[in-house]
Write an enzyme that holds these catalytic residues in place. Structure first.
Site, PDB file in Angstrom:
ATOM      1  N   HIS A  15       0.840  -1.190   0.000  1.00 41.56           N
ATOM      2  CA  HIS A  15       0.000   0.000   0.000  1.00 41.56           C
ATOM      3  C   HIS A  15       0.877   1.242   0.000  1.00 41.56           C
ATOM      4  O   HIS A  15       2.090   1.175   0.130  1.00 41.56           O
ATOM      5  CB  HIS A  15      -0.983   0.000   1.183  1.00 41.56           C
ATOM      6  CG  HIS A  15      -0.360   0.205   2.520  1.00 41.56           C
ATOM      7  ND1 HIS A  15      -1.049   0.683   3.609  1.00 41.56           N
ATOM      8  CD2 HIS A  15       0.904   0.010   2.975  1.00 41.56           C
ATOM      9  CE1 HIS A  15      -0.246   0.757   4.657  1.00 41.56           C
ATOM     10  NE2 HIS A  15       0.941   0.347   4.295  1.00 41.56           N
ATOM     11  N   CYS A  34       6.100   5.877   4.127  1.00 37.88           N
ATOM     12  CA  CYS A  34       4.865   5.201   3.694  1.00 37.88           C
ATOM     13  C   CYS A  34       4.205   5.921   2.514  1.00 37.88           C
ATOM     14  O   CYS A  34       3.306   5.375   1.887  1.00 37.88           O
ATOM     15  CB  CYS A  34       3.878   5.094   4.848  1.00 37.88           C
ATOM     16  SG  CYS A  34       4.458   4.033   6.183  1.00 37.88           S
ATOM     17  N   HIS A  40       4.884   0.144  -0.718  1.00 35.22           N
ATOM     18  CA  HIS A  40       5.698  -0.713   0.146  1.00 35.22           C
ATOM     19  C   HIS A  40       4.776  -1.793   0.687  1.00 35.22           C
ATOM     20  O   HIS A  40       3.551  -1.675   0.617  1.00 35.22           O
ATOM     21  CB  HIS A  40       6.332   0.094   1.295  1.00 35.22           C
ATOM     22  CG  HIS A  40       5.339   0.641   2.253  1.00 35.22           C
ATOM     23  ND1 HIS A  40       4.590   1.775   1.988  1.00 35.22           N
ATOM     24  CD2 HIS A  40       4.933   0.204   3.467  1.00 35.22           C
ATOM     25  CE1 HIS A  40       3.767   2.006   3.006  1.00 35.22           C
ATOM     26  NE2 HIS A  40       3.955   1.071   3.911  1.00 35.22           N
ATOM     27  N   HIS A  42       3.706  -5.094   3.584  1.00 42.37           N
ATOM     28  CA  HIS A  42       3.689  -5.604   4.958  1.00 42.37           C
ATOM     29  C   HIS A  42       3.243  -7.062   4.930  1.00 42.37           C
ATOM     30  O   HIS A  42       2.460  -7.464   4.077  1.00 42.37           O
ATOM     31  CB  HIS A  42       2.701  -4.835   5.840  1.00 42.37           C
ATOM     32  CG  HIS A  42       3.043  -3.407   6.027  1.00 42.37           C
ATOM     33  ND1 HIS A  42       4.017  -2.981   6.892  1.00 42.37           N
ATOM     34  CD2 HIS A  42       2.512  -2.287   5.475  1.00 42.37           C
ATOM     35  CE1 HIS A  42       4.082  -1.661   6.861  1.00 42.37           C
ATOM     36  NE2 HIS A  42       3.185  -1.215   6.004  1.00 42.37           N
ATOM     37  N   HIS A  81      -1.397 -10.718  -1.315  1.00 39.19           N
ATOM     38  CA  HIS A  81      -0.572 -10.419  -2.483  1.00 39.19           C
ATOM     39  C   HIS A  81      -1.248  -9.425  -3.423  1.00 39.19           C
ATOM     40  O   HIS A  81      -1.159  -9.543  -4.647  1.00 39.19           O
ATOM     41  CB  HIS A  81      -0.154 -11.700  -3.205  1.00 39.19           C
ATOM     42  CG  HIS A  81       0.897 -12.434  -2.456  1.00 39.19           C
ATOM     43  ND1 HIS A  81       0.608 -13.245  -1.382  1.00 39.19           N
ATOM     44  CD2 HIS A  81       2.242 -12.441  -2.591  1.00 39.19           C
ATOM     45  CE1 HIS A  81       1.736 -13.734  -0.898  1.00 39.19           C
ATOM     46  NE2 HIS A  81       2.749 -13.259  -1.596  1.00 39.19           N
ATOM     47  N   GLU A 125       0.166  -4.472  11.632  1.00 35.43           N
ATOM     48  CA  GLU A 125       0.810  -4.061  10.399  1.00 35.43           C
ATOM     49  C   GLU A 125       2.300  -4.422  10.440  1.00 35.43           C
ATOM     50  O   GLU A 125       2.899  -4.775   9.430  1.00 35.43           O
ATOM     51  CB  GLU A 125       0.634  -2.561  10.185  1.00 35.43           C
ATOM     52  CG  GLU A 125       1.106  -2.086   8.842  1.00 35.43           C
ATOM     53  CD  GLU A 125       0.752  -0.646   8.595  1.00 35.43           C
ATOM     54  OE1 GLU A 125      -0.091  -0.408   7.706  1.00 35.43           O
ATOM     55  OE2 GLU A 125       1.297   0.236   9.284  1.00 35.43           O
TER      56      GLU A 125
END
Length: 136
Positions: A15, A34, A40, A42, A81, A125
């Site tokens: 995200h 971010c 990026h 998580h 994914h 997260e």
């Protein structure tokens, strides 16, 4: 008697946090790395907890196999994914913060369980950063 059952789940997703009304510099000031243009990812972990009366006949609050299937269908297949900003239409105009993601998850799961249950979702997260939502 009331009890709470919980089940862990996992998904990996990318995200980017940003506000389209701000310039890039302000987004970086507020959201830090971010907000980088190329997203990026998580490895999210979550816990879905359901509280309700223990059924006298089954001894269950809710069958954990049913909860597993709901989580797989409503959360893991949707998020895993994926690029949350680009692949989930529900986030096309919603900043995919952990807070907004957990509220979205809660709403999806809550629609699939009885209104007699209380639901709480805890979304990790990162190992150290998590948010909880119980519909209030």
């Amino acid at each position: 008697m009331k009890a709470t059952i919980s089940r862990k789940g996992y998904f990996s997703a990318a995200h980017r946090l940003y506000n389209k009304h701000w310039d890039y510099q302000k987004n970086i000031e507020i959201f830090g790395k971010c907000a980088y243009l190329n997203y990026h990812g998580h490895n999210y972990e979550y816990i879905a907890s359901v509280t309700g009366e223990v059924d006298i006949e089954t001894g269950f609050v809710l069958n954990l196999h049913k909860l597993r299937d709901i989580l797989r269908d409503e959360i893991e297949e949707l998020f895993d994914h994926k690029n949350i900003n680009l692949d989930l239409k529900e986030f096309s105009s919603v900043n995919p913060t952990a807070e907004n993601i957990v509220i979205f998850m809660w709403n999806k799961i809550n629609k699939r369980i009885s209104s007699n249950f209380d639901l709480k979702i805890t979304l990790y997260e990162t190992e150290n950063n998590f948010v909880e939502y119980d519909g209030k």
